[in-house]
Design a protein around this motif. Structure first.
Motif, PDB file in Angstrom:
ATOM      1  N   SER A 104       3.446  10.917  -5.291  1.00 22.11           N
ATOM      2  CA  SER A 104       3.210  11.172  -3.866  1.00 22.11           C
ATOM      3  C   SER A 104       2.677   9.922  -3.167  1.00 22.11           C
ATOM      4  CB  SER A 104       2.223  12.336  -3.690  1.00 22.11           C
ATOM      5  OG  SER A 104       0.981  12.047  -4.308  1.00 22.11           O
ATOM      6  N   THR A 105       1.837   9.133  -3.862  1.00 25.46           N
ATOM      7  CA  THR A 105       1.328   7.884  -3.273  1.00 25.46           C
ATOM      8  C   THR A 105       2.469   6.913  -2.998  1.00 25.46           C
ATOM      9  OG1 THR A 105      -0.801   8.120  -4.426  1.00 25.46           O
ATOM     10  CG2 THR A 105      -0.228   5.924  -3.638  1.00 25.46           C
TER      11      THR A 105
ATOM     12  N   LEU B 167       7.460   5.638   2.819  1.00 24.88           N
ATOM     13  CA  LEU B 167       7.689   6.211   4.149  1.00 24.88           C
ATOM     14  C   LEU B 167       7.009   5.373   5.237  1.00 24.88           C
ATOM     15  CD1 LEU B 167       7.291  10.037   3.415  1.00 24.88           C
ATOM     16  CD2 LEU B 167       9.378   8.843   4.125  1.00 24.88           C
ATOM     17  N   ALA B 168       5.804   4.872   4.933  1.00 27.98           N
ATOM     18  CA  ALA B 168       5.088   4.038   5.905  1.00 27.98           C
ATOM     19  C   ALA B 168       5.848   2.753   6.181  1.00 27.98           C
ATOM     20  CB  ALA B 168       3.686   3.716   5.381  1.00 27.98           C
TER      21      ALA B 168
ATOM     22  N   ARG C 117       5.615   7.651  -2.628  1.00 25.12           N
ATOM     23  CA  ARG C 117       6.492   8.205  -1.590  1.00 25.12           C
ATOM     24  C   ARG C 117       5.925   7.933  -0.202  1.00 25.12           C
ATOM     25  NH1 ARG C 117       6.220  13.208  -2.978  1.00 25.12           N
ATOM     26  NH2 ARG C 117       4.594  13.729  -1.454  1.00 25.12           N
ATOM     27  N   ASP C 118       4.614   8.154  -0.030  1.00 27.05           N
ATOM     28  CA  ASP C 118       3.988   7.923   1.273  1.00 27.05           C
ATOM     29  C   ASP C 118       3.989   6.429   1.618  1.00 27.05           C
ATOM     30  OD1 ASP C 118       3.537  10.618   1.399  1.00 27.05           O
ATOM     31  OD2 ASP C 118       1.424  10.511   0.793  1.00 27.05           O
ATOM     32  N   TYR C 119       3.804   5.593   0.609  1.00 26.52           N
ATOM     33  CA  TYR C 119       3.851   4.130   0.801  1.00 26.52           C
ATOM     34  C   TYR C 119       5.236   3.711   1.313  1.00 26.52           C
ATOM     35  CZ  TYR C 119       4.083  -0.816  -0.729  1.00 26.52           C
ATOM     36  OH  TYR C 119       4.270  -2.173  -0.805  1.00 26.52           O
TER      37      TYR C 119
END
Length: 891
Positions: A728-729, A735-736, A731-733
């Motif tokens: 999840s980390t 996406l940012a 993935r969010d990285y």
């Protein structure tokens, strides 16, 4: 033909040499120069029986190059064996009757070869039929497998699986120790020696024609390919399907995609080996192991228990009378290239055990993939009946090899575990002492005495190391520990007792009995309000004797290459830990090297190679090695590497352990990162030397307000505490970063990720393209020199013939630099990628450290003694990339 390959070991010394190819059947029209060079080095190393150590950066097609070179050699070697066998057979016929004319000899030769070709044609026909079955059921299964899936004759189910209405019905007699003469004629888990005797007996019996093709299982020449994880091996299977070596039917995608290559191969057979946890298809057994908290150990025990005579047999494991079903399952594995998930799906569809089907297929395969532990552990190889004699071994991701060997053969025991084991053994003995044979009664009492000796060692350590403060420890040789265990008891022979434990399967009997007792107690108290134990606690209790057995096995297998470290920690001094630590990985690896024809160690970051030569191959002459360190496939202008010696305020940057609490240097580091991230688009990854350093950075910069300023420029992310949050980390990285690329109106441009060297994000993670335009390495992540294990390892290396303190220093630095190289290798992942690497510590500029960087990085490192030059080079690097991208878009 089959017969020539069985003669490979006899013919090796007389085989004509194979020339190194100038080209290979690579799956793409033109391999890079470094790919061709790697394939030639590997091919030559195998042919000459050498140890190859090759470094090929990630993104350079390492896996494809390894597969193509090894399988090209294997194919040519098989052709050579056939030619030599034919000539040898012809000469033998001449010698048998010199008066025979040439035409008679030729006729006899053709007849013999025709007979052998008939055997080979039968094999090809079996596999063709298996592939035909695959095609027929592919749509019905709806699994979308790689190139197709196998199917075998469906076995009718029988009652069985796990005994009992609701679980396992255990009779106490099954917990009695096995006798040395006990045989289980049905069980494929028997020792190699017993199986050999059984095979000889079966061979002497008259054969009945029951419609099953009985043939001798010859061990074909093959490649054993091992890597660290199942995921990496699955990726290898995908890479193999890109090549010309798997079975290629006319009109297949491969033939259409690569019309310039002729597909002479009859199809390579791949067998992916795994554990029962990965391959078992008996859901009842799997749920039993899961509910008991026993994991792999309990699953293995349940499987083996169901193969005993008198027990209800697993419904998915054919009996001897149903041999044809297992042969079909074997052919299904061999028929086409599949990974473990595919084979499990086939096993479920056909109701035949996937675990034993893959084991049965090994001998007739050309390539076997397996995780590290199944290859490196001798007992695992013996259990799987793996014979490495004259075979080729490829160890991928081999930068982990030394640490993996040390870890596999090191074991830990606590005083609590010993107490549990004594309690279990005493309970077991009290229950069965009137039913035990005298030899078992004697041995069990001796084992009990040995465990009590271990308890006495723990008690003596506790009373002799009282006091406050830091961790207490004591280092013993194996002989010294044995003396303490057997003090006052001359009858104890640990070697003899370990042999008894293995032969009697006492650990399995005791853990099974302990679980049986627990189940009875739980049933008796199910209506009482009692705090229930977790499955983990339950397993820890039941598995205690297994842990003790593993520890004792390590001790008796040790020579002078291990140490025992006894310790306890402040605040918990009543719990003593006894740890066996292997110091010399070479001794455990030597048997593999001596048996194999050739061993290839490959990785993206193998530097410093001197570690492998010193610690794995200390006695092997240098002329038996073949080494290669490839450059990268990217052009030089796509990589900028700089050593940052000072910060913007001209503070010297040297992150020794003593400097890590220095607020001035921490502030200077923050200024460096703040300046750089404003010049770098997209993603920046910062690797820090430890988790404590990461915590220090977060608290210091949060209180100073710097962290907030960094967050204004890029979205901030930190390595998570648990492995479950990694995905999840990341993935969010990502996406940012993509939000910034999409023209987000925020001032932020991309993301900044803080990670730890050797942590969850430093290996096996892909930071290609926008995910890693800049990788920043802070400091040198030296291991804790105060570690007792590390100190003992350094002492051991210093004491080896020809070594000195310099040797241990070299090893200590190499440990650090291998971790550094693995982390910075995350950035460049393919030929068109580009990135900048900043090494923030002046020590990277010293020749001793700089020379340990990967060759593809170390050749063009810029050592900067002023920060403005660093910033200027970074700005220029990305400006040129932006201009180049604009130019390519305008064309």
């Amino acid at each position: 033909m089959t017969e020539p390959s069985s003669s490979s070991s006899r013919l090796t010394s007389t085989l004509p040499p194979l020339p190194t190819p100038t080209s290979f059947p690579f799956p793409y029209p033109q391999p890079y120069d470094i790919q061709l060079q790697l394939m030639q080095v590997v091919f030559r190393a195998i042919e000459d029986g050498k140890i190859g150590i090759v470094e090929s950066p990630t993104g350079t097609g390492k896996s494809l190059s390894l597969l193509t070179s090894t399988l090209t050699w294997l194919e040519q070697h098989q052709q050579r064996l056939t030619t030599v066998f034919t000539e040898g057979l012809k000469e033998k016929l001449r010698m048998e009757d010199p008066s025979d004319p040439e035409w008679v000899i030729e006729h006899s030769l053709k007849a013999k070869l025709s007979e052998l070709r008939g055997v080979e044609k039968k094999r090809e026909e079996r596999l063709r039929k298996a592939r035909e079955r695959e095609r027929k059921i592919r749509k019905n299964m709806g699994l979308g497998m790689n190139k197709g899936m196998g199917m075998v004759v469906k076995k009718s189910k029988v009652d069985g699986g796990v005994d009992g209405k609701d679980g396992v019905k255990k009779e106490e007699e099954e917990f009695l120790p096995d006798d040395s003469e006990q045989r289980d004629m049905e069980g494929p888990y028997l020792s190699k020696e017993v199986r050999d005797l059984m095979d000889k007996y079966e061979a002497s019996r008259p054969k009945l024609d029951v419609g099953v093709e009985e043939e001798e299982e010859e061990d074909l020449p093959k490649i054993y390919y091992t890597s660290r994880t199942h995921t990496q091996l699955r990726q290898l299977t995908s890479e193999l399907l890109k090549t010309s070596f798997p079975v290629s039917d006319s009109g297949s995608d491969l033939t259409n995609d690569y019309p310039n290559f002729s597909f002479k191969s009859k199809g390579v057979s791949l067998v992916p080996l795994g554990s029962r946890k990965q391959l078992c298809i008996n859901d009842k057994v799997r749920s039993l192991a899961k509910s008991s908290g026993g994991g792999d150990e309990r699953l293995n025990e349940a499987c083996l228990d169901m193969q005993k005579s008198g027990k209800t047999r697993c419904e998915f494991l054919p009996t001897k009378a149903e041999e044809a079903i297992m042969l079909d399952a074997r052919d299904s594995v061999l028929a086409s290239v599949k990974d473990i998930e595919d084979i499990v799906a086939i096993g479920r569809k056909s109701c035949v055990c996937s675990y034993y089907a893959t084991r049965r297929a090994v001998k007739q395969s050309q390539i076997v993939t397996l995780p590290y532990n199944l290859l490196l552990q001798k007992n695992a190889r013996e259990a799987l009946d793996i014979n490495l004699k004259d075979q080729v071994i490829v160890i991928d991701e081999a930068h982990n090899l030394i640490d993996t060997l040390l870890s596999i053969y090191s074991t830990t025991l606590t005083s609590n575990t010993i107490s549990n084991a004594i309690s279990q053994l005493q309970q077991y003995y009290d229950r069965f002492k009137n039913r035990l044979k005298s030899v078992h009664s004697l041995k069990i009492r001796q084992v009990l005495s040995l465990l009590q000796g271990l308890t006495k060692v723990c008690q003596d350590f506790t009373t002799g190391h009282t006091g406050k403060g830091k961790m207490k420890n004591e280092v013993l040789s194996i002989n010294k520990l044995m003396e303490r265990i057997g003090k006052g008891n001359d009858q104890l022979n640990p070697l003899d007792l370990v042999g008894y434990l293995k032969e009697s399967k006492l650990a399995r009997k005791i853990s099974g009995f302990s679980e049986f007792v627990l189940e009875q107690k739980e049933q008796e108290k199910q209506f009482e309000i009692i705090p229930s134990r977790t499955s983990t606690q339950r397993h820890a209790s039941i598995a205690s004797f297994h842990i003790v057995e593993s520890f004792l096995l390590s001790l008796v297998n040790s020579k002078d290459d291990g140490r025992v470290i006894i310790s306890s920690e402040e605040g918990n001094s009543n719990v003593v830990t006894i740890k066996y630590v292997l110091l010399n990985p070479a001794e455990r690896f030597r048997e593999i090297v001596e048996e194999a024809r050739s061993v290839i160690l490959a990785g993206g970051t193998m530097e410093p190679i001197s570690d492998f030569l010193q610690q794995l191959f200390p006695s092997i002459p240098k002329d038996r090695f073949s080494t290669l360190s490839c450059s990268h496939v990217i052009p030089k202008e796509n990589l900028l590497t700089q050593v940052v010696c000072v910060g913007p305020r001209k503070t010297e940057l040297e992150f020794k352990y003593s400097n890590r609490e220095n607020d001035t240097i921490m502030t200077e580091l923050g200024s460096v990162i703040q300046s750089i991230i404003g010049l770098v688009p997209d993603g920046v990854v910062v690797f820090l030397p430890s988790y404590s350093f990461l915590d220090k950075v977060r608290t210091t910069w949060a209180s100073s307000g710097l962290m907030s300023k960094l967050g204004d420029k890029k979205a901030l992310f930190f390595e998570p505490q648990t492995s479950g949050d990694v995905e999840s980390t990341l993935r969010d990285y990502a996406l940012a970063i993509s939000a910034g690329d999409a023209g987000n109106k925020s001032k932020r441009t991309g993301a900044l990720l803080f990670a730890v060297v050797g942590g969850k994000l430093s290996e096996g993670i892909n930071f290609s393209d926008s995910l890693g335009r800049c990788v920043i390495m802070v400091g040198l992540p030296f291991a804790n020199v105060g570690s007792v294990e590390l100190q003992e390892r350094m002492k051991y290396i210093e004491g080896l013939p020809g070594n000195s303190k310099e040797s241990s220093r070299e090893m200590y630095e190499n440990l650090c630099m291998r971790a550094v190289n693995q982390s910075i290798g995350r950035a460049i992942r393919h030929a068109n990628d580009y990135a900048t690497i900043l090494l923030i510590d002046k020590r990277y500029g010293t020749p001793r450290i700089k020379n340990k960087l990967p060759k593809w990085i170390g050749q063009d490192v810029k050592i900067q003694n002023d920060f403005p030059s660093v910033a200027k080079n970074v700005a220029l690097f990305f400006r040129e990339k932006r201009e180049k991208e604009r130019g390519s878009r305008s064309i």
